[in-house]
Scaffold this active site. Sequence first.
Site, short mmCIF file in Angstrom:
data_model
loop_
_atom_site.label_atom_id
_atom_site.label_comp_id
_atom_site.label_asym_id
_atom_site.label_seq_id
_atom_site.Cartn_x
_atom_site.Cartn_y
_atom_site.Cartn_z
N CYS A 37 0.44 -1.18 0.50
CA CYS A 37 0.28 -0.16 0.30
C CYS A 37 1.11 1.11 0.43
CB CYS A 37 -0.66 -0.08 1.43
SG CYS A 37 -2.19 1.33 0.97
N CYS A 40 -0.11 3.99 2.33
CA CYS A 40 0.48 3.52 4.06
C CYS A 40 2.22 4.26 3.84
CB CYS A 40 0.15 1.91 4.05
SG CYS A 40 -1.97 1.60 3.64
#
Length: 293
Positions: A37, A40
């Site tokens: 991700c 993230c």
Amino acid sequence: MSSSPHVFDVTEATFDRYVLENSFHKPVLVDFWAEWCAPCKALMPVLAAITDSYAGELLLAKVDCDQQAGLSERFGIRSLPTVVLFKDGQPVDGFAGIQPESAIRAILEPHLGAAPEAVAEPEADLATVAGALLDEGQAAQAIALLQPAIGEQPEDALLILLGRALAMDGQLDAAGQVLDAVKDKEAHKAALAGARAHLAFLRQAVGMPPRGELEQRLKQNADDSEATCQLAIVDLSQQRYEQALDALLGLFQRDRGYADGSPHRTLLEVFNVLGSEHPLAIQYRRKLYQILY
């Protein structure tokens, strides 16, 4: 992993002790993330900096959702990144998706009392976050993040990112206007060239036949140069870079004079979009060199 004593990883086995029990003494922010991700990873340093600014009055626990699927299920995590604030053993606040530092501090302040003096959000941090959103195809979120910041301080690097985001969102004229507003074009030459090239691909794709029609033409005649080139432009507009590069390189190899050298020019424009350090740009520039020489 951060070197800060206030930032640590937790697992299913340690969550209750490190998060729930600690939260009776001080708030614990839990960052649900995953290795794949990009947003993230962009959010992590922002959360770590905020945590450190509270000088021990806030803790940050990190949950790798790929490794700790049970915790994701336990707390109903549906998207990444998701950040949850725990206090007195209970989740009391949080957010999903990427947020700027100022918004995160605003969420935390009611639960931690007066927030420490916030340092002005650096342009580089905002650019990193916005770039990660664009890499994930989240153009609308990037626009929502960039527009307020640019309204206060129209930095060239942020204007280029906003132009890319608007283009990806289908606002092609607005994207062109934003890119035209970049002041120091020479200092941002490579990034600006890439943004303009992608905008050009999007504009060209508007007039192209549907993907299905082009694919059908190529099934009937794999050497249909026009269909190959048009499908590559459609792929480029949708950021399917490897498919487009394969098609353009094959077209250049068998029909390099097509449309006055369009395959070669388009390949060079794709390299601009990707940037010189991108693995695909390096790989296909080498392949192009081998064909040429």
